[in-house]
Scaffold this motif. Sequence first.
Motif, mmCIF file in Angstrom:
data_model
loop_
_atom_site.group_PDB
_atom_site.id
_atom_site.type_symbol
_atom_site.label_atom_id
_atom_site.label_comp_id
_atom_site.label_asym_id
_atom_site.label_seq_id
_atom_site.Cartn_x
_atom_site.Cartn_y
_atom_site.Cartn_z
ATOM 1 N N ASN A 50 -28.918 -21.529 -23.473
ATOM 2 C CA ASN A 50 -29.341 -20.678 -22.365
ATOM 3 C C ASN A 50 -30.601 -21.206 -21.692
ATOM 4 O OD1 ASN A 50 -31.142 -17.852 -21.722
ATOM 5 N ND2 ASN A 50 -29.099 -17.991 -20.850
ATOM 6 N N PRO A 127 -24.292 -13.979 -18.768
ATOM 7 C CA PRO A 127 -23.669 -14.450 -20.014
ATOM 8 C C PRO A 127 -23.300 -13.337 -20.977
ATOM 9 C CG PRO A 127 -26.009 -15.046 -19.927
ATOM 10 C CD PRO A 127 -25.633 -14.563 -18.562
ATOM 11 N N ASN A 128 -24.012 -12.194 -20.933
ATOM 12 C CA ASN A 128 -23.679 -11.094 -21.838
ATOM 13 C C ASN A 128 -22.286 -10.532 -21.580
ATOM 14 O OD1 ASN A 128 -25.028 -10.023 -19.328
ATOM 15 N ND2 ASN A 128 -24.343 -8.089 -20.212
ATOM 16 N N THR A 130 -19.674 -12.147 -21.408
ATOM 17 C CA THR A 130 -18.761 -12.857 -22.303
ATOM 18 C C THR A 130 -18.500 -12.048 -23.557
ATOM 19 O OG1 THR A 130 -19.663 -14.949 -21.478
ATOM 20 C CG2 THR A 130 -18.380 -15.037 -23.510
ATOM 21 N N LEU A 146 -11.954 -15.524 -19.381
ATOM 22 C CA LEU A 146 -13.333 -15.466 -18.912
ATOM 23 C C LEU A 146 -13.615 -16.650 -17.991
ATOM 24 C CD1 LEU A 146 -14.956 -14.647 -22.355
ATOM 25 C CD2 LEU A 146 -14.494 -13.024 -20.512
ATOM 26 N N CYS A 148 -16.659 -17.892 -15.943
ATOM 27 C CA CYS A 148 -18.071 -17.694 -15.669
ATOM 28 C C CYS A 148 -18.523 -18.611 -14.541
ATOM 29 C CB CYS A 148 -18.882 -17.988 -16.930
ATOM 30 S SG CYS A 148 -20.639 -17.662 -16.786
ATOM 31 N N SER A 155 -24.048 -21.129 -21.315
ATOM 32 C CA SER A 155 -24.398 -19.984 -22.168
ATOM 33 C C SER A 155 -23.145 -19.203 -22.542
ATOM 34 C CB SER A 155 -25.386 -19.064 -21.444
ATOM 35 O OG SER A 155 -26.594 -19.729 -21.147
ATOM 36 N N SER A 156 -22.270 -19.020 -21.567
ATOM 37 C CA SER A 156 -21.027 -18.295 -21.808
ATOM 38 C C SER A 156 -20.172 -19.010 -22.850
ATOM 39 C CB SER A 156 -20.255 -18.143 -20.499
ATOM 40 O OG SER A 156 -19.034 -17.470 -20.713
ATOM 41 N N LYS A 157 -20.080 -20.330 -22.735
ATOM 42 C CA LYS A 157 -19.296 -21.106 -23.705
ATOM 43 C C LYS A 157 -19.883 -20.979 -25.108
ATOM 44 C CE LYS A 157 -17.539 -24.746 -20.603
ATOM 45 N NZ LYS A 157 -17.651 -26.191 -20.273
ATOM 46 N N VAL A 179 -11.422 -19.102 -22.340
ATOM 47 C CA VAL A 179 -12.557 -19.487 -21.510
ATOM 48 C C VAL A 179 -12.115 -20.557 -20.516
ATOM 49 C CG1 VAL A 179 -14.876 -20.451 -21.486
ATOM 50 C CG2 VAL A 179 -14.178 -18.957 -23.362
#
Length: 417
Positions: A50, A127-128, A130, A146, A148, A155-157, A179
Motif C-alpha cells: 500500500n 482497497p478495503n 476488496t 474484483l 480495482c 493493494s487490492s491484489k 481478481v
Amino acid sequence: MSNSVATDIAKRAAIAARAVAPLTETEKNAVLQRMADAIRKHQADILAVNEKDMAAGREKQLSEAMLDRLQLNAERIEGMATAIEEIIALADPVGERMPLTTRPNGIEVEKMRIPLGVICMIYEARPNVTADAGALCFKSGNAVILRCGREAIESSKAIAAALHEALRDSGLPEDVIAVVPTPDRELMLDLLQQHEHIDLVIPRGGEGLIHFVSDNSKIPVIQHYKGVCHLYVDKDADIEKALALLLNGKTHRTGVCNALEGLLVDEAIAAEFLPKAAQALQEKGVTVHCDQASAKYFDNADVIADDAFGEEYLALEIAVRTVAGFEGALAHIQAFGSGHTEVIATENEATAQRFIREVDSAVTMWNASSRFSDGGQLGLGAEIGISTSKLHAYGPMGLQALTTEKFVVTGNGQTRA
C-alpha cells in the motif's frame, strides 16, 4: 485478446459460484474466519504494498480525498478483519423462506432467498472494498469479480492474496473471489458485456466511473453517482445538538460519500444558529459557500448563485443556505440532493416524521449524524456499496441486498383445469 480474458474470468467465476451456493452457514462462517485471520497475518505485506500505491498516488498528485481512501494503516486493516467477523455474526439470508399463501386447490406458495450468482465490483482507490466485497458476496452465496482501479490495484491484489489463502485452505477455488489482473479499460468494457455469466455490476467511485459503467454495461448496474448529503436545522432544533451533527458530519472524515456537503437553516433560527455555526466551522478550517442571506454571518464566505448548490466537495468545504422553513428545505433537497442521506435536526416529532416521509432519499435521519449512513454502522456488517437507484436495492447494501427471491410451490399432484 482482451475479450477472451474477460470471458474466461467471468466463466470461471460462474463455475466457482456453484461451489459457494450450497455451503451451509456454519461452513461459510468458518471460511470467513480464515479470511479475517489471513488479513491480520499478512498485515505487514499489505502495508508495504500500500505504501508503494500511496507513493505513486502522491506522484500523480491525487486529491487528498482520493489519497485518504487509498491509504491503509494498522487500524484500517484491523477494521477490515473486524468487519469480516461482524459479517460472521450476521444471519445468513440464503435459504430463508417466506410463506405467502395456500391456494384454494391446496398448493402452498412461498418465496425463498437465493444468491444472485456472480457480482462484478468495479472500484477506484478503495482497497478495503476488496475485503468487504469478498466477504459479503461469499456469505450471501455469490462469487465476485474484483476490478480495482490503477491507483489501488497492488493493494487490492495483496488483500485478495490473503483471501485466496483462506479459500485454498478451505478447499474452495480462488475464483470465488476473482481478481482482474490489470486496470486496462478495454478489459473492463469486455467484462461489462458478459451478461451470460455476470448477474450484477456494482461500481464504487467517482461520478464519472458510475456514468461510464452505466452507459456501457449489458448487465444490471447498481448506481450511486455522488453523495450530496444535507443537514436541515429546523426552527425547533436544539442548537447544541445541531452544531454537533454539523461538525461530525462535515469534519469527521471529508473524503467519504456520507460526509455533509450542505447545511440548510430555517430562517426563523438562522440568527441564533448561524453565528455559532460560523465560529465552529472557522475553527475547523472549513471553507463556506453560501447564499446572500447567510453571508452576513460568515467572514470571507464565498457567495454563490442559487443554481450553484449541489456540489460534492469531499473536502473541508460546505454549502450553506437559509431557507423558508420546512417547505424551503424540502424544495432545496429535491433540487440538489443526490438521494443518498438527508438529516433533520429538530425537537418537533411531527416535523421529523414529515421529513422522514417526504424526503426522497435512501437514508433519512432525525437528530443523528450523516456519518452513520454506512452498512457497518447500520448493523449490516461491511457494506458492498450504497445504492441511490431503487432497483433492486436502495441505500447501504448488506447481505440481503446480494440475494434475490424465487417462488417455491408445493403441491400434492394438483393439475390446472
